[in-house]
Design an enzyme around this catalytic site. Structure first.
Site, short mmCIF file in Angstrom:
data_model
loop_
_atom_site.label_atom_id
_atom_site.label_comp_id
_atom_site.label_asym_id
_atom_site.label_seq_id
_atom_site.Cartn_x
_atom_site.Cartn_y
_atom_site.Cartn_z
N VAL A 69 -6.29 -1.14 -0.36
CA VAL A 69 -7.67 -1.45 -0.72
C VAL A 69 -7.96 -1.28 -2.22
O VAL A 69 -8.77 -2.01 -2.78
CB VAL A 69 -8.64 -0.59 0.13
N LYS A 105 8.33 0.07 13.27
CA LYS A 105 8.61 1.34 12.61
C LYS A 105 8.67 2.50 13.61
O LYS A 105 9.40 3.46 13.40
CB LYS A 105 7.57 1.61 11.53
N SER A 130 19.51 -3.53 -2.49
CA SER A 130 18.36 -4.39 -2.20
C SER A 130 18.76 -5.86 -2.29
O SER A 130 19.88 -6.19 -2.71
CB SER A 130 17.21 -4.11 -3.19
N LYS A 147 1.32 3.84 10.48
CA LYS A 147 1.17 2.74 11.44
C LYS A 147 2.13 2.86 12.62
O LYS A 147 1.96 2.18 13.63
CB LYS A 147 1.33 1.40 10.72
N ARG A 152 0.72 -2.41 -3.24
CA ARG A 152 0.37 -3.80 -2.93
C ARG A 152 -0.25 -3.92 -1.54
O ARG A 152 0.26 -3.35 -0.57
CB ARG A 152 1.62 -4.69 -3.00
#
Length: 330
Positions: A177, A141, A37, A129, A174
């Site tokens: 809702v 994606k 990362s 999505k 994060r």
């Protein structure tokens, strides 16, 4: 399966990476887990969190945009899980070139590096999505998914396969809702904003996401997309569960937002098979007989789709209230 194996996780300091690392260390005896990362501070925190497993963990500062660094990190790796991505919809809309560099170019870099390094299995995390995308994040994606599936065509004689795991926002993650409502309530709010009173979402926990990746690592032959069967809920029921008797204001759907999360599109139905706890979308192409994934489940009917709006399993207010007790807010 993962005993005495080396596993690399891109984006490994995120919520999935932490949960996946914990699961592997508790259930297997890996040779090593490589956390790849960009954020040195998050790596420091993760090192402290898992300090009793220090001999099993390796931390690589690196970006999926950097193919040379990926190649170095992947030396001797058996399994790779790709969780790195730019995921925030507004950020991707405002910075499209950056989203493309990470989510698309980064995916291709990882594919090439895994092919060259002799990795055995690669599982890439997808998102709802990516199905019929209406925002740039979903579009990138979708391309990433296609790249990983098509990567099986370049395996040749190599013992490697690429597959996909797809799920929506994890409960409490994060930008989702639940933490938005939680913050309003914690600050004394008595009215919760709902973008559309018809809106539904799937409920999936990090643990379920991790278990689906394990299933893909165990079973994938190449090119499959694994999707968990999980319950749906109405966002209005979520609001009632979190703040009983609250007022709700319908504020309108945000740019790039959908009424329902979609996991399987109608167009994918001819290649989709149903199992007890999950669906698998099989690849349309077969690259070799040795890599052919033979479905053993039940083929879904023509015109089938799987979305949070047409689900057969639903959570009521009390169900949601019980599950909220298990949610970790990031």
């Amino acid at each position: 399966m993962l005993n005495n194996k080396s596993i690399l996780i891109t984006g490994g300091t995120g919520s999935f990476g932490n949960a996946f690392t914990s699961y592997i260390l508790e259930n297997y005896d890996p040779k090593k887990i490589i956390i790849y990362s960009r954020d040195e501070f998050k790596q420091l925190n993760m090192r402290d969190k898992f300090k009793k497993y220090d001999s099993k963990l390796r931390f690589f500062i690196g970006d999926v945009r950097d193919r040379d660094r990926l190649a170095r990190a992947l030396e001797g790796v058996d399994y790779c899980v790709h969780a790195a991505a730019l995921k925030q919809v507004p950020a991707c809309e405002y910075n499209p070139a950056e989203a493309i560099k990470t989510n698309i170019n980064g995916a291709q870099n990882l594919i090439d590096a895994c092919l060259d390094a002799g990795v055995k299995k690669v599982v890439a995390l997808s998102t709802d999505k990516a199905v019929n995308p209406v925002n740039l994040y979903g579009g990138t994606k979708l391309v990433s998914d296609k790249l990983f599936i098509a990567a099986n065509a370049y395996a040749g004689s190599k013992d490697i396969c690429f597959s996909i795991v797809r799920y929506g926002n994890v409960a409490g993650s994060r930008g989702s809702v639940i933490p938005i409502f939680h913050n309003i309530i914690e600050n004394g709010g008595t009215e919760l904003p709902v973008t559309d009173f018809r809106m539904t979402r799937f409920w999936i926990s990090l643990q379920q996401g991790v278990e689906l990746v394990i299933k893909a690592l165990e079973e994938a032959k190449g090119g499959e997309t694994f999707i968990s069967k999980i319950p749906s809920f109405k966002v209005t029921d979520l609001a009632e569960a979190m703040l009983p008797g609250c007022k709700m204001q319908e504020v309108g759907i945000r740019v790039g937002e959908k009424l329902h999360e979609i996991m399987v599109a109608v167009e994918d139905a001819p290649n989709t098979y149903e199992y007890d706890k999950y669906f698998i979308v099989y690849p349309q192409m077969v690259w070799s007989e040795s890599r052919r994934a033979v479905p053993t489940g039940k083929r879904v009917p023509e015109g089938f789709s799987y979305s949070s709006g047409n689900n057969t399993e639903w959570l009521g207010v009390e169900d949601i209230r019980g599950l909220l007790k298990t949610v970790h807010f990031e």
